[in-house]
Write a protein that holds these residues in place. Structure first.
Motif, PDB file in Angstrom:
ATOM      1  N   ARG A  15       3.777   8.381   7.515  1.00  0.00           N
ATOM      2  CA  ARG A  15       2.902   7.718   6.541  1.00  0.00           C
ATOM      3  C   ARG A  15       2.263   6.446   7.097  1.00  0.00           C
ATOM      4  O   ARG A  15       1.425   5.839   6.440  1.00  0.00           O
ATOM      5  N   LEU A  16       2.644   6.055   8.299  1.00  0.00           N
ATOM      6  CA  LEU A  16       2.133   4.820   8.888  1.00  0.00           C
ATOM      7  C   LEU A  16       0.821   5.070   9.620  1.00  0.00           C
ATOM      8  O   LEU A  16       0.612   6.150  10.176  1.00  0.00           O
ATOM      9  N   PRO A  17      -0.054   4.068   9.638  1.00  0.00           N
ATOM     10  CA  PRO A  17      -1.326   4.245  10.347  1.00  0.00           C
ATOM     11  C   PRO A  17      -1.102   4.261  11.853  1.00  0.00           C
ATOM     12  O   PRO A  17      -0.142   3.666  12.352  1.00  0.00           O
ATOM     13  N   PRO A  18      -1.998   4.929  12.579  1.00  0.00           N
ATOM     14  CA  PRO A  18      -1.891   4.879  14.045  1.00  0.00           C
ATOM     15  C   PRO A  18      -2.145   3.457  14.523  1.00  0.00           C
ATOM     16  O   PRO A  18      -2.888   2.702  13.904  1.00  0.00           O
ATOM     17  N   LEU A  19      -1.507   3.111  15.609  1.00  0.00           N
ATOM     18  CA  LEU A  19      -1.647   1.757  16.158  1.00  0.00           C
ATOM     19  C   LEU A  19      -2.740   1.708  17.214  1.00  0.00           C
ATOM     20  O   LEU A  19      -2.972   2.683  17.925  1.00  0.00           O
TER      21      LEU A  19
ATOM     22  N   GLY B 280       0.799  -1.222   0.000  1.00  0.00           N
ATOM     23  CA  GLY B 280       0.000   0.000   0.000  1.00  0.00           C
ATOM     24  C   GLY B 280       0.832   1.274   0.000  1.00  0.00           C
ATOM     25  O   GLY B 280       0.295   2.356  -0.166  1.00  0.00           O
ATOM     26  N   TYR B 281       2.128   1.145   0.164  1.00  0.00           N
ATOM     27  CA  TYR B 281       3.024   2.308   0.154  1.00  0.00           C
ATOM     28  C   TYR B 281       3.685   2.376  -1.215  1.00  0.00           C
ATOM     29  O   TYR B 281       4.421   1.477  -1.602  1.00  0.00           O
TER      30      TYR B 281
ATOM     31  N   GLU C  74      -4.358   0.294  20.773  1.00  0.00           N
ATOM     32  CA  GLU C  74      -3.813   0.085  22.117  1.00  0.00           C
ATOM     33  C   GLU C  74      -3.151  -1.288  22.191  1.00  0.00           C
ATOM     34  O   GLU C  74      -3.710  -2.284  21.745  1.00  0.00           O
ATOM     35  N   GLY C  75      -1.943  -1.330  22.709  1.00  0.00           N
ATOM     36  CA  GLY C  75      -1.225  -2.596  22.874  1.00  0.00           C
ATOM     37  C   GLY C  75      -0.448  -3.045  21.655  1.00  0.00           C
ATOM     38  O   GLY C  75       0.194  -4.087  21.688  1.00  0.00           O
ATOM     39  N   GLN C  76      -0.479  -2.272  20.574  1.00  0.00           N
ATOM     40  CA  GLN C  76       0.300  -2.606  19.389  1.00  0.00           C
ATOM     41  C   GLN C  76       1.546  -1.732  19.328  1.00  0.00           C
ATOM     42  O   GLN C  76       1.522  -0.578  19.769  1.00  0.00           O
ATOM     43  N   TYR C  77       2.625  -2.301  18.772  1.00  0.00           N
ATOM     44  CA  TYR C  77       3.893  -1.582  18.661  1.00  0.00           C
ATOM     45  C   TYR C  77       4.548  -1.942  17.339  1.00  0.00           C
ATOM     46  O   TYR C  77       4.399  -3.063  16.862  1.00  0.00           O
ATOM     47  N   TYR C  78       5.274  -1.006  16.788  1.00  0.00           N
ATOM     48  CA  TYR C  78       6.123  -1.322  15.654  1.00  0.00           C
ATOM     49  C   TYR C  78       7.395  -1.970  16.191  1.00  0.00           C
ATOM     50  O   TYR C  78       7.883  -1.601  17.267  1.00  0.00           O
ATOM     51  N   ARG C  79       7.933  -2.923  15.463  1.00  0.00           N
ATOM     52  CA  ARG C  79       9.130  -3.636  15.901  1.00  0.00           C
ATOM     53  C   ARG C  79      10.255  -2.677  16.262  1.00  0.00           C
ATOM     54  O   ARG C  79      10.909  -2.837  17.280  1.00  0.00           O
ATOM     55  N   ASP C  80      10.500  -1.721  15.396  1.00  0.00           N
ATOM     56  CA  ASP C  80      11.606  -0.787  15.633  1.00  0.00           C
ATOM     57  C   ASP C  80      11.459  -0.055  16.964  1.00  0.00           C
ATOM     58  O   ASP C  80      12.438   0.324  17.586  1.00  0.00           O
ATOM     59  N   ASP C  81      10.213   0.159  17.395  1.00  0.00           N
ATOM     60  CA  ASP C  81       9.976   0.916  18.620  1.00  0.00           C
ATOM     61  C   ASP C  81      10.300   0.141  19.889  1.00  0.00           C
ATOM     62  O   ASP C  81      10.463   0.747  20.944  1.00  0.00           O
ATOM     63  N   VAL C  82      10.380  -1.183  19.814  1.00  0.00           N
ATOM     64  CA  VAL C  82      10.688  -1.958  21.020  1.00  0.00           C
ATOM     65  C   VAL C  82      12.129  -2.466  21.054  1.00  0.00           C
ATOM     66  O   VAL C  82      12.540  -3.074  22.034  1.00  0.00           O
ATOM     67  N   VAL C  83      12.901  -2.198  19.994  1.00  0.00           N
ATOM     68  CA  VAL C  83      14.327  -2.542  20.040  1.00  0.00           C
ATOM     69  C   VAL C  83      14.956  -1.737  21.169  1.00  0.00           C
ATOM     70  O   VAL C  83      14.729  -0.535  21.299  1.00  0.00           O
ATOM     71  N   GLY C  84      15.693  -2.416  22.032  1.00  0.00           N
ATOM     72  CA  GLY C  84      16.307  -1.769  23.187  1.00  0.00           C
ATOM     73  C   GLY C  84      15.506  -1.935  24.468  1.00  0.00           C
ATOM     74  O   GLY C  84      16.004  -1.635  25.549  1.00  0.00           O
ATOM     75  N   PHE C  85      14.263  -2.403  24.377  1.00  0.00           N
ATOM     76  CA  PHE C  85      13.453  -2.637  25.574  1.00  0.00           C
ATOM     77  C   PHE C  85      14.066  -3.774  26.394  1.00  0.00           C
ATOM     78  O   PHE C  85      14.628  -4.719  25.846  1.00  0.00           O
TER      79      PHE C  85
END
Length: 172
Positions: free
Chosen positions: A94-98, A39-40, A100-111
């Motif tokens: 350009r990404l849709p809002p997530l 879709g992108y 509740e409880g959803q995360y993009y993979r890149d956002d949890v790297v380092g957790f």
């Protein structure tokens, strides 16, 4: 995962092998559902060595466990082969809002990853897509490859940068 930081673009796929002689490439999607990647219409491609380029998606279709796509300016097998291993990145805006409880993979790297017994297993380094499904690679005293399933990933706390998992420390 090289090129997968939480900067202005997120990694949503990876270019694989060429498909045929006319410049088509195979692509793995990390989106849910996988076809969302198609879709992108414009992709930022990031090479493992740090080089980047923009590519316009001309067409794509499901193929085996991913997609077969044609990108503007990639007209033969040699050009397609040169893109093998490059990451497909999409600007965050350009990404849709997530939900509740959803995360993009890149956002949890380092957790930090902690199991239900309270043992800290380490930090999320990157994700791998294997034939049986995605795994989260966690590095601490040992390296853990945790399946990314509801059975194993119990809770993600974005505020505390913490992921709680049902995974024994001994399985490394």
């Amino acid at each position: 995962m090289p090129g997968a930081d939480a900067g202005p673009a997120l990694t949503l796929g990876q270019v694989g092998a060429p498909h045929g002689i006319a410049g088509w490439v195979l692509v793995r999607s990390f989106t849910d559902p996988p076809e969302r990647l198609l879709g992108y219409d414009e992709w930022q491609l990031a090479a493992p060595d740090g080089r980047t380029r923009t590519a316009r998606l001309l067409e794509g279709a499901p193929y085996r466990n991913g997609f077969r796509v044609r990108l503007e300016g990639v007209t033969d097998r040699t050009a397609a082969e040169a893109l093998k291993g490059w990451w497909v990145r999409i600007p965050r805006e350009r990404l849709p809002p997530l939900a509740e409880g959803q995360y993009y993979r890149d956002d949890v790297v380092g957790f930090t990853v902690r199991n239900v017994e309270g043992v800290e297993l380490g930090k999320v380094e990157y994700f791998m897509d294997l034939p049986a499904g995605a795994v989260m690679v966690v590095k601490g005293r040992a390296e853990h490859w945790l399946p990314v399933t509801k059975q194993h990933v119990l809770r993600v706390d974005g505020g505390q940068r913490l992921i709680e998992v049902d995974w024994p420390e001994e399985l490394a």
